[in-house]
Design a protein around this motif. Structure first.
Motif, PDB file in Angstrom:
ATOM      1  N   VAL A   1       0.834  -1.203   0.000  1.00 47.42           N
ATOM      2  CA  VAL A   1       0.000   0.000   0.000  1.00 47.42           C
ATOM      3  C   VAL A   1       0.869   1.252   0.000  1.00 47.42           C
ATOM      4  O   VAL A   1       0.629   2.200  -0.770  1.00 47.42           O
ATOM      5  N   ARG A   2       1.896   1.269   0.847  1.00 42.10           N
ATOM      6  CA  ARG A   2       2.783   2.438   0.913  1.00 42.10           C
ATOM      7  C   ARG A   2       3.516   2.666  -0.408  1.00 42.10           C
ATOM      8  O   ARG A   2       3.674   3.804  -0.858  1.00 42.10           O
TER       9      ARG A   2
ATOM     10  N   LYS B   1       2.453   1.810  -3.393  1.00 40.42           N
ATOM     11  CA  LYS B   1       1.494   2.300  -4.389  1.00 40.42           C
ATOM     12  C   LYS B   1       1.114   3.761  -4.119  1.00 40.42           C
ATOM     13  O   LYS B   1       0.899   4.539  -5.041  1.00 40.42           O
ATOM     14  N   LYS B   2       1.033   4.119  -2.854  1.00 42.13           N
ATOM     15  CA  LYS B   2       0.754   5.523  -2.506  1.00 42.13           C
ATOM     16  C   LYS B   2       1.875   6.429  -3.020  1.00 42.13           C
ATOM     17  O   LYS B   2       1.622   7.515  -3.549  1.00 42.13           O
ATOM     18  N   GLN B   3       3.109   5.962  -2.841  1.00 39.71           N
ATOM     19  CA  GLN B   3       4.254   6.733  -3.313  1.00 39.71           C
ATOM     20  C   GLN B   3       4.231   6.854  -4.830  1.00 39.71           C
ATOM     21  O   GLN B   3       4.492   7.926  -5.398  1.00 39.71           O
TER      22      GLN B   3
ATOM     23  N   SER C   1      -5.261  -0.580  -6.435  1.00 33.44           N
ATOM     24  CA  SER C   1      -4.997   0.657  -7.186  1.00 33.44           C
ATOM     25  C   SER C   1      -6.279   1.427  -7.447  1.00 33.44           C
ATOM     26  O   SER C   1      -6.297   2.663  -7.401  1.00 33.44           O
TER      27      SER C   1
ATOM     28  N   LEU D   1      -7.230   3.245  -4.190  1.00 31.75           N
ATOM     29  CA  LEU D   1      -6.329   4.370  -3.913  1.00 31.75           C
ATOM     30  C   LEU D   1      -6.560   5.504  -4.900  1.00 31.75           C
ATOM     31  O   LEU D   1      -6.566   6.680  -4.514  1.00 31.75           O
TER      32      LEU D   1
ATOM     33  N   SER E   1      -7.553   6.469   0.846  1.00 31.62           N
ATOM     34  CA  SER E   1      -6.145   6.283   1.194  1.00 31.62           C
ATOM     35  C   SER E   1      -5.932   5.716   2.593  1.00 31.62           C
ATOM     36  O   SER E   1      -4.796   5.485   2.998  1.00 31.62           O
TER      37      SER E   1
ATOM     38  N   GLU F   1      -5.100   3.336   5.140  1.00 34.17           N
ATOM     39  CA  GLU F   1      -4.354   2.089   4.954  1.00 34.17           C
ATOM     40  C   GLU F   1      -5.111   0.868   5.456  1.00 34.17           C
ATOM     41  O   GLU F   1      -5.197  -0.162   4.770  1.00 34.17           O
TER      42      GLU F   1
END
Length: 512
Positions: free
Chosen positions: A268-269, A271-273, A288, A291, A296, A298
């Motif tokens: 998750v982190r 993909k957030k980045q 995806s 998000l 967002s 988590e």
């Protein structure tokens, strides 16, 4: 919790456990006789304890035990008395199932019992969520199951895993003529890789020639099994005390949850980045999509991903396991499927997979006898009366028994025990097979009503593509001892107890 309260709980639990063991030991003697193993009467209920002794004695075959009772109950519905006044209604009546899943849908959510039992592992994901949370997750997830996404799934996920991993393993087994000790495990690995890619764009590489034991897959299996034991526990108090003390299965569950959610968190982190850097995610997996739509949180998105992995991992592999076993016992069905497969191109395109009518019928028939999920349970939100006249109170659990329904003479007729795909088919004017669907409330393998399985079409496409790829090249021959038939068992999903040992035989062109 205060020490005195905890000690009281422990003493009570120990006493209750002793009574359970005593009752189970007493009843196990009678279970050795042929007549008792087929006992299909509604179990006797005692004050406070309800039918807990019968539940404990039949726990190892609880699916078949409840099914036997339902087959001999005139209304195909009965009330099971659990401990401390708790009640659970079981039914195999299509009218009751329609009432639960559609007509009075608001009265029958998943409920607190399921949420508490599975919550540590699944959180509040779509599998055990209710209300607005469930609606939101379903709405966003539905985009993953449109025609464009399904085509991509078959062509870029299933085909790659099939040609690059599954078929080479089977080819090697056919050359060495060695027994594959568990074809069920191989199919589970295949579907696990598939669903992880679909759920969060992560390939765990679980189906490799070395058949590796990955920490994530092992933890996921532990989480599933222990959560199932919680939900089906004769005395839930026992697992709750073990959780407080962090011992035994509850300690293992805590460790498994940490492993699964730890990996999911890392993905998750990442993909957030990626979303921050590119403003849009290139992959179109379920994570995806959530998000990208602005969700967002988590914990929220991890819950969703874990639920989808659970839904897509063991269900499809269980269906395929029993499908291949049934084909080995019914050569004429295998021949018909092979005719259908060899009439397609060697790679079997998405459109050709959709057009595999006889194979589709054979899969439906296999899941009728051996459903991937044998029982589905709801919790009564307010007092109600079922169509057969059964009164249900708020807080009771109501379960429709899919396994029993697939074996019901009332639904399927006197030939219900026969594996006959033709019951799902009819010939059209040109003599070609066309599929004839069944009332979804008489065949609720994929649920029905508002909560009908989102992944139904995806599951069929995956199973048909696997069937086509495997059967075109190989025969799957069970390697069990003569006269030994596999046992159907279940946790949250069904399994072939003890695995599925097979020999893989390469087909010659004359077989086609």
């Amino acid at each position: 919790m205060e020490l005195e309260t905890l000690v009281a709980w422990l003493l009570f639990s120990a006493t209750l456990l002793w009574l359970l063991l005593l009752a189970t030991k007493t009843q196990s003697k009678s279970l050795k006789s042929p007549s008792s193993t087929t006992n299909s009467t509604i179990p006797k209920s005692y004050p406070i304890f309800g039918s807990i002794f019968s539940i404990a004695a039949n726990f190892h075959r609880r699916v078949q035990w409840i099914s036997d009772i339902l087959q001999t109950t005139p209304s195909s519905t009965f009330i099971l008395h659990r401990a401390f006044g708790s009640r659970q209604v079981f039914t195999a009546n299509p009218l009751v199932v329609q009432h639960i899943l559609k007509t009075n849908f608001p009265c029958y959510p998943k409920g607190l019992t399921l949420n508490r039992s599975l919550g540590d592992f699944l959180g509040n994901g779509i599998f055990n969520a209710d209300g607005e949370t469930w609606k939101l997750q379903r709405q966003i997830s539905s985009h993953e199951f449109n025609a464009k996404s399904l085509r991509k799934f078959v062509e870029t996920v299933v085909d790659v895993e099939l040609s690059g991993r599954l078929l080479p393993i089977l080819s090697e087994a056919s050359k060495t003529e060695k027994i594959l000790p568990d074809f069920q495990d191989i199919l589970q690995r295949f579907t696990f890789d598939n669903i992880c890619i679909i759920a969060f764009g992560f390939d765990p590489e679980y189906l490799l020639p070395s058949l590796p034991e990955t920490a994530f897959a092992k933890a996921f299996d532990y989480g599933t099994r222990i959560s199932s034991l919680r939900f089906n526990a004769a005395v839930p108090l026992i697992w709750k005390v073990k959780k407080i003390l962090n011992i035994g299965t509850e300690q293992r569950l805590k460790e498994a949850v940490a492993e699964v959610r730890g990996l999911a968190s890392r993905i998750v982190r990442e993909k957030k980045q990626e979303l921050l850097e590119k403003s849009a995610l290139e992959s179109l997996d379920i994570l995806s999509r959530f998000l990208s739509s602005g969700h967002s949180d988590e914990s929220f998105v991890i819950d969703i991903v874990i639920s989808f992995i659970l839904a897509g991992r063991d269900t499809t592999s269980a269906a395929l396991t029993w499908f291949f076993w049934l084909l080995s016992k019914h050569s004429h069905v295998e021949t018909e499927i092979l005719k259908e497969v060899t009439a397609k191109s060697e790679s079997v395109s998405y459109d050709e997979v959709k057009d595999m009518v006889y194979t589709h019928a054979a899969l439906c028939e296999s899941m009728r006898l051996y459903p991937p999920v044998p029982v589905d349970t709801k919790e009564v939100a307010y007092d109600d009366v079922l169509p057969d006249g059964t009164f249900v109170k708020k807080g009771w659990r109501v379960a429709y028994h899919i396994y029993a329904m697939g074996r019901s003479e009332k639904i399927w007729g006197s030939d219900w025990a026969e594996f006959r795909p033709e019951r799902w088919l009819r010939r059209d004017e040109d003599g070609m097979w066309s599929f004839v669907g069944m009332d979804p409330y008489a065949y609720p393998v994929f649920q029905a009503g508002p909560r009908v399985c989102l992944g139904k079409e995806m599951a069929f496409l995956q199973m048909k593509r696997v069937a086509a790829g495997v059967l075109r090249e190989f025969r799957v021959v069970p390697a069990m001892e003569n006269g030994i038939e596999p046992e159907y068992t279940a946790h949250l999903t069904a399994l072939m107890k003890g695995g599925f040992p097979v020999r893989i035989e390469k087909r010659s062109h004359t077989d086609e």
